[in-house]
Enzyme design. Structure first.
Site, PDB file in Angstrom:
ATOM      1  N   GLU A  52     -61.067  18.074 -51.471  1.00  0.00           N
ATOM      2  CA  GLU A  52     -62.362  17.957 -52.153  1.00  0.00           C
ATOM      3  C   GLU A  52     -62.834  16.511 -52.292  1.00  0.00           C
ATOM      4  OE1 GLU A  52     -60.519  21.868 -53.505  1.00  0.00           O
ATOM      5  OE2 GLU A  52     -59.807  19.785 -53.306  1.00  0.00           O
ATOM      6  N   PHE A 114     -56.778  30.910 -65.374  1.00  0.00           N
ATOM      7  CA  PHE A 114     -56.308  30.341 -64.105  1.00  0.00           C
ATOM      8  C   PHE A 114     -57.409  29.483 -63.467  1.00  0.00           C
ATOM      9  CE2 PHE A 114     -55.799  30.820 -59.413  1.00  0.00           C
ATOM     10  CZ  PHE A 114     -54.636  30.064 -59.287  1.00  0.00           C
ATOM     11  N   GLN A 115     -57.050  28.263 -63.097  1.00  0.00           N
ATOM     12  CA  GLN A 115     -57.953  27.293 -62.484  1.00  0.00           C
ATOM     13  C   GLN A 115     -59.188  27.007 -63.346  1.00  0.00           C
ATOM     14  OE1 GLN A 115     -58.671  28.367 -58.308  1.00  0.00           O
ATOM     15  NE2 GLN A 115     -56.849  27.210 -57.713  1.00  0.00           N
ATOM     16  N   LYS A 164     -68.311  32.301 -62.471  1.00  0.00           N
ATOM     17  CA  LYS A 164     -68.271  33.318 -61.411  1.00  0.00           C
ATOM     18  C   LYS A 164     -69.131  34.535 -61.747  1.00  0.00           C
ATOM     19  CE  LYS A 164     -65.052  35.479 -58.180  1.00  0.00           C
ATOM     20  NZ  LYS A 164     -63.621  35.637 -57.788  1.00  0.00           N
ATOM     21  N   MET A 481     -55.158  -7.052 -49.291  1.00  0.00           N
ATOM     22  CA  MET A 481     -55.805  -7.774 -50.371  1.00  0.00           C
ATOM     23  C   MET A 481     -54.864  -7.960 -51.554  1.00  0.00           C
ATOM     24  SD  MET A 481     -58.625  -9.382 -50.864  1.00  0.00           S
ATOM     25  CE  MET A 481     -60.049  -8.707 -50.000  1.00  0.00           C
TER      26      MET A 481
END
Length: 583
Positions: A52, A114-115, A164, A481
């Site tokens: 993602e 969940f999630q 959802k 760097m």
């Protein structure tokens, strides 16, 4: 008559009505209804990323290369939290992006389902605005409002969190023209302040334009007006990292980039000028150096569309709130009406001083022997690609600064890099987003091996969609760097600034189904670059370079613009105390 449809269908219809042609995303349980609607249409192309974070950076690359907002679709919980880095990156660099996230059903919110994650709470500090939509009837209107907020005023990322059950439920679709908005940023500058700016333009003897990404964000008209103003006044112009391309690198008034790793002449002009006109930049710390020593002799003007940026870091004499294109149009009109006056004699002396600073040749380097200097690698990449229809992305580190120094940009929207947040792992997915937007163009990601490894999985995306992105890795086997700062500021104690387990990048490329090229000899470099350019698919180019090369010029932390470290130019004793070249 209002159309009835499911929330999932509303999402797709709203994207179509907003002119979206590409979505970068990754499916999951909480967005499956939307993915089902995507499957049943052919107007919007979906690019399946491998992470993602990759989706957000790809959307950023797409947005910056097109001027249109990038769109991301991810699932709830970890899908949303993985997008946080890209959201923050886009917020810092003013990139318009719409992130659509799935959420658990409304009746489960707060139950640790969940999630589940508090996506709106988590992303409130890293978005321009965000919404949790609990009613299907409101969904289309919120999405249209999100596009308006993301693209108006100072651009930035927004997020819409969609449970959802809202996706499954039926509701009334609101078309864009029926959406009421209360967000209408000021675009016209105050004429009294513009008059003050014009008066300063007419009296300044040592002026400089300090330009930033706001010029590019304002659109083609702003770029054109800026170039017209520079040509008409004959004032010198410099730019931040984000503003490269707003004025052509080949233009006679161009001083190069300024700031921590900016050019000597640009930083000296900023320090000694008597009029500094900030056009669409935000005085960030990489530019200002020591605040109390920043441009100490100048009258300061700041043109910006974001009211929170004005007087936040540097107090200015003339603040002008408005869109760059609108303000510059008025500045030109008023200045022409007052007779197009400038202090030509003072300006001639100013240019003579600037040309003295230019003689320092702060980017000079010596390529000798077989070991490739990173500066040489980028100088040869510039020479062999500058005539192509070329877009450049970068990762973050020394290679990023060398790319800004040695690659020339004639136009806006050709340079994509992570400026404010400095996000390692940005470049590879960003190059994919740019290539999706410009499938026939040459897209090169200039990378360091450490940054590149952070999102290397997106090579799978490049191969799947036959995107011929070129990954040009300057491989010094160090966190370059970090190592440079450890050498200069931490007593050469190189704490964890290298990896002892780097992959074979050629084999890695082949494992992905791409082409791998290794070059470790300066004599072979040109032919290897030509081989990369000739291949019609994705390439990983492993360019082994000098391991301990430092990136100069450099303004050390806490120092002023006239206290630069210059590397070779300095060690040759080429400059006196006043910054003039010794003959």
């Amino acid at each position: 008559m209002t159309r009835q449809m499911t929330g999932a269908k509303m999402v797709v219809q709203a994207l179509k009505d907003q002119g979206v042609d590409t979505v970068f995303g990754y499916p999951g349980g909480a967005v499956l209804p939307i993915y089902d609607e995507i499957f049943q249409q052919n107007d919007i192309k979906h690019i399946l990323v491998r992470h993602e974070q990759g989706a957000t950076h790809a959307a950023e690359g797409y947005a910056r290369a097109t001027g249109k907002p990038g769109v991301v679709l991810v699932t709830s919980g970890p899908g949303a939290t993985n997008a946080v880095t890209g959201l923050t990156d886009a917020l810092m660099d003013s990139i318009p992006m719409i992130v659509l996230t799935g959420q658990v059903p409304t009746f489960m919110i707060g139950s640790d389902a969940f999630q589940e994650a508090d996506t709106v709470g988590i992303t409130r500090p890293c978005t321009k605005h965000n919404w949790l939509v609990k009613e299907t009837d409101n969904l289309a209107g919120v999405i249209h409002e999100a596009f308006h907020v993301a693209t108006s005023g100072r651009p930035g990322p927004v997020l819409v969190d969609i449970p959802k059950d809202v996706q499954f439920a039926n509701g009334s679709y609101t078309p864009p023209e029926q959406v009421q908005t209360h967000y209408n940023p000021q675009v016209k500058g105050d004429m009294a302040e513009i008059e003050k700016l014009v008066d300063l333009v007419m009296t300044a003897k040592k002026p400089v334009f300090y330009t930033g990404g706001g010029v590019i964000n304002s659109g083609p008209a702003a770029t054109q007006l800026l170039r017209e103003l520079v040509a008409a006044t004959d004032f010198p112009i410099t730019s931040t990292l984000m503003g490269l391309g707003c004025y052509p690198a080949s233009g006679k008034n161009w001083l190069g980039m300024l700031g921590m790793h900016g050019l000597y002449e640009a930083n000296m002009a900023m320090h000694d000028c008597d009029l500094m006109i900030n056009v669409g930049a935000r005085f960030d710390d990489r530019i200002t150096g020591r605040i109390d020593a920043f441009s100490p002799k100048s009258k300061k003007v700041h043109i910006d569309i974001d009211p929170s940026s004005i007087n936040k870091v540097i107090r200015v004499d003339v603040p002008i709130l408005g869109d760059i294109a609108h303000v510059l149009e008025d500045v030109l009109r008023v200045w022409k009406a007052k007779g197009r006056k400038t202090q030509k004699e003072g300006l001639a002396k100013w240019w003579a001083q600037i040309n003295e600073w230019r003689k320092v040749d702060c980017l000079k380097f010596k390529q000798s022997g077989k070991t490739i200097k990173p500066q040489h690698a980028l100088a040869r990449l510039e020479a062999l690609t500058k005539d192509h229809d070329r877009y450049i992305t970068t990762e973050v580190g020394q290679h990023q600064m060398w790319a800004a120094q040695y690659l020339g940009f004639e136009d806006p929207n050709r340079w994509m890099t992570s400026g404010g947040l400095g996000t390692m792992g940005y470049g590879t997915p960003a190059s994919i987003g740019v290539q999706v937007a410009h499938p026939e163009s040459l897209v090169i990601n200039v990378a360091g091996e450490a940054s590149w490894l952070m999102n290397m999985q997106e090579m799978g995306t490049a191969v799947q969609y036959r995107l011929p992105v070129k990954q040009f890795i300057l491989n010094n086997e160090r966190l370059g760097m970090v190592r440079q700062w450890q050498e200069l500021l931490h007593g050469e104690r190189y704490s964890h600034s290298w990896s002892e387990a780097l992959p074979d990048f050629v084999k890695l490329a082949e494992a992905f189904g791409a082409k791998g090229i290794l070059c470790d000899n300066a004599d072979d470099l040109d032919e290897a670059i030509k081989e990369m350019l000739a291949y019609d698919g994705p390439v990983i180019f492993d360019c082994l370079v000098e391991k301990h090369e430092n990136c100069f010029p450099m303004i050390p932390s806490g120092k002023a613009h006239n206290e630069m470290l210059l590397g070779e130019a300095e060690t040759q004793g080429a400059i006196d105390a006043k910054g003039s070249v010794l003959v």
